[in-house]
Design a protein around this motif. Structure first.
Motif, short mmCIF file in Angstrom:
data_model
loop_
_atom_site.label_atom_id
_atom_site.label_comp_id
_atom_site.label_asym_id
_atom_site.label_seq_id
_atom_site.Cartn_x
_atom_site.Cartn_y
_atom_site.Cartn_z
N TYR A 103 -3.00 -2.28 4.11
CA TYR A 103 -2.55 -3.40 3.29
C TYR A 103 -3.01 -4.72 3.88
O TYR A 103 -3.10 -4.88 5.10
CB TYR A 103 -1.02 -3.39 3.17
CG TYR A 103 -0.48 -2.35 2.23
CD1 TYR A 103 -0.88 -2.32 0.90
CD2 TYR A 103 0.44 -1.40 2.68
CE1 TYR A 103 -0.38 -1.36 0.03
CE2 TYR A 103 0.95 -0.43 1.82
CZ TYR A 103 0.53 -0.41 0.49
OH TYR A 103 1.03 0.54 -0.36
N ASP A 104 -3.31 -5.65 2.99
CA ASP A 104 -3.76 -6.98 3.42
C ASP A 104 -2.58 -7.79 3.90
O ASP A 104 -1.72 -8.18 3.12
CB ASP A 104 -4.45 -7.70 2.26
CG ASP A 104 -4.79 -9.15 2.59
OD1 ASP A 104 -5.11 -9.40 3.76
OD2 ASP A 104 -4.72 -10.01 1.69
N SER A 105 -2.52 -8.06 5.19
CA SER A 105 -1.50 -8.96 5.73
C SER A 105 -2.07 -10.35 5.97
O SER A 105 -1.33 -11.34 5.99
CB SER A 105 -0.93 -8.41 7.04
OG SER A 105 -1.94 -8.31 8.03
N VAL A 143 -6.16 -3.40 0.89
CA VAL A 143 -5.48 -3.21 -0.40
C VAL A 143 -4.36 -4.23 -0.50
O VAL A 143 -3.68 -4.53 0.48
CB VAL A 143 -4.90 -1.78 -0.50
CG1 VAL A 143 -4.12 -1.58 -1.80
CG2 VAL A 143 -6.02 -0.74 -0.39
N GLU A 144 -4.15 -4.75 -1.73
CA GLU A 144 -3.06 -5.70 -1.95
C GLU A 144 -1.72 -5.00 -1.74
O GLU A 144 -1.51 -3.87 -2.16
CB GLU A 144 -3.10 -6.25 -3.38
CG GLU A 144 -4.26 -7.17 -3.67
CD GLU A 144 -4.02 -8.59 -3.16
OE1 GLU A 144 -3.01 -8.80 -2.46
OE2 GLU A 144 -4.85 -9.46 -3.46
N PRO A 145 -0.76 -5.66 -1.06
CA PRO A 145 0.58 -5.09 -0.94
C PRO A 145 1.18 -4.78 -2.30
O PRO A 145 0.99 -5.52 -3.27
CB PRO A 145 1.37 -6.21 -0.23
CG PRO A 145 0.34 -7.00 0.50
CD PRO A 145 -0.88 -6.96 -0.36
N GLN A 201 0.36 -2.07 -4.03
CA GLN A 201 -0.51 -1.09 -4.66
C GLN A 201 -0.45 0.22 -3.88
O GLN A 201 -0.06 0.25 -2.72
CB GLN A 201 -1.95 -1.62 -4.70
CG GLN A 201 -2.13 -2.92 -5.46
CD GLN A 201 -1.76 -2.79 -6.92
OE1 GLN A 201 -2.14 -1.82 -7.59
NE2 GLN A 201 -0.98 -3.73 -7.43
N LEU A 235 -1.61 3.17 -1.50
CA LEU A 235 -2.41 3.04 -0.29
C LEU A 235 -3.17 4.35 -0.05
O LEU A 235 -2.64 5.30 0.53
CB LEU A 235 -1.52 2.73 0.91
CG LEU A 235 -2.26 2.37 2.21
CD1 LEU A 235 -3.00 1.05 2.04
CD2 LEU A 235 -1.28 2.28 3.38
N LYS A 264 -7.19 3.31 4.11
CA LYS A 264 -7.02 1.91 3.69
C LYS A 264 -5.84 1.27 4.43
O LYS A 264 -4.96 1.97 4.97
CB LYS A 264 -6.78 1.82 2.18
CG LYS A 264 -7.83 2.51 1.32
CD LYS A 264 -9.13 1.75 1.29
CE LYS A 264 -10.10 2.37 0.27
NZ LYS A 264 -11.39 1.66 0.21
#
Length: 401
Positions: free
Chosen positions: A206-208, A194-196, A198, A200, A204
């Motif tokens: 977050y995309d790092s 998931v894009e930071p 948004q 969660l 899921k």
């Protein structure tokens, strides 16, 4: 059979070598060229310094005029910086400023603090000064002693930092030909990502990887094209790549390159000239390499540390070799603050902090998900393939981040 780190790095170099061929250059003003690689070698158009000049505030003399016991000389007109002095007559001394042109006939400078009196006389008088001896060449910067006209000043491929740009300015050069940075299409993959910023949902993360790799690439001078996060649909990933790849010199994906059941990058590359393999490295073993619709492609693993290590080990040094930028990571030798173990058949890369005194402290364990340990580090610690353990105090190679 796993591929060695050196073999895979060479494969990446061969894949990207056509990007280093002519035509990918631009001419920029010096300050705009900061951080770029020089595309053409520079020959010095003039000597540095362009004339012999004084290294000190003092008195320009003929060394033969002053014996070992010293001598008293008549003071003549001073020589300020930027002036063209008259020839120095025998038995005289000319007050001279740092950087001022040496008078014809003078071959040495005595610093003002060694003179008696140790101050410059008022111009226009008939002053005398007592000076100690000075060998020819003392405190004189000879013309061309830095670089002579016609000599190579900077080689093609040189990384242009402040020192290099300062040299070019000193040579009177105001523009240079540099390599244009490659444009890299960066795509992260995974239904679980998931894009930071948004919400969660459960299960899921977050995309790092996108931020981590884009930051590393931008720091390396690469133009990054972000295509967001692709799902685990091979069809969607192919559509994303085809939509953006026409503007890219290289495609880099993260995730989906292992041997699991839902490896979307592997599936999306079906029918393309792409090879998926394992490099004898921890972390970052699974790798993809080839071309997608003719565009060079690299597939990095999905764990954050794995993808950054992949960039540092394979892409960053290749870009430096091809384009002169980024500058290579500084390499030092340090001693381990604690013992470690390493898979014997793999090149292990650990996060670490270089401490005062030449010790390096490992940060976190060897797992590839430890982003906090990465953020706490200032170095990568290398344990070569074939080494299974190292004792405290052992010397290791360290790349400074």
């Amino acid at each position: 059979m796993h591929r060695t780190v050196a073999t895979h790095r060479e494969a990446v170099r061969q894949l990207l070598a056509p990007l280093g061929n002519g035509g990918r250059t631009e001419r920029l003003a010096l300050l705009d060229a900061l951080g770029r690689g020089l595309a053409q070698g520079i020959t010095a158009p003039l000597s540095l310094p362009p004339f012999s000049n004084s290294q000190m505030d003092g008195f320009a003399i003929r060394s033969a005029d002053v014996p070992e016991s010293g001598a008293e000389l008549r003071v003549v007109a001073p020589v300020p910086a930027g002036a063209i002095p008259a020839a120095l007559e025998p038995g005289t001394a000319a007050p001279i400023m740092t950087g001022a042109m040496m008078p014809s006939g003078a071959d040495a400078v005595v610093p003002i603090e060694r003179a008696v009196p140790d101050s410059f006389p008022v111009p226009g008088g008939q002053a005398m000064v007592r000076l100690p001896p000075a060998a020819a060449g003392t405190f004189v910067r000879n013309a061309g002693s830095d670089v002579a006209a016609g000599q190579p000043a900077l080689a093609a491929g040189t990384f242009l930092g402040p020192g290099q740009l300062g040299l070019l300015a000193a040579l009177g050069i105001c523009e240079v030909n540099v390599y244009r940075p490659p444009a890299v299409l960066l795509v992260t993959t995974g239904d679980e990502v998931v894009e930071p910023g948004q919400p969660l949902p459960a299960g899921k993360i977050y995309d790092s990887n996108g931020t981590l790799l884009e930051a590393a690439m931008r720091q390396a001078g690469v133009c990054v094209i972000r295509a967001g996060i692709s799902t685990d649909s091979p069809e969607q990933l192919r559509a994303v790549l085809r939509h953006h790849s026409t503007a890219a010199d290289l495609i880099v994906t993260t995730g989906g390159v292992s041997k699991g059941a839902y490896e979307v990058v592997r599936q999306a590359m079906d029918g393309q000239d792409v090879e998926f393999l394992h490099v004898a490295m921890q972390p970052g073993g699974p790798q993809g390499i080839g071309t997608f619709d003719g565009v060079p492609f690299l597939g990095f693993p999905g764990n954050p540390v794995s993808c950054l290590v992949s960039f540092e080990m394979f892409l960053r040094p290749v870009l430096a070799g091809l384009f002169g930028a980024p500058a290579p990571r500084p390499v030092v030798r340090a001693r381990l603050a604690a013992s470690l173990v390493s898979p014997e058949g793999k090149h292990q890369v650990r996060r670490g902090t270089l401490l005062p005194g030449g010790l390096v402290r490992l940060e976190g364990g060897d797992s590839s998900h430890l982003v906090h340990a990465l953020a706490s580090s200032n170095a990568l610690v290398h344990v070569p393939e074939g080494v299974s353990e190292l004792a405290e105090g052992s010397e290791v190679e360290v790349w400074m981040l």
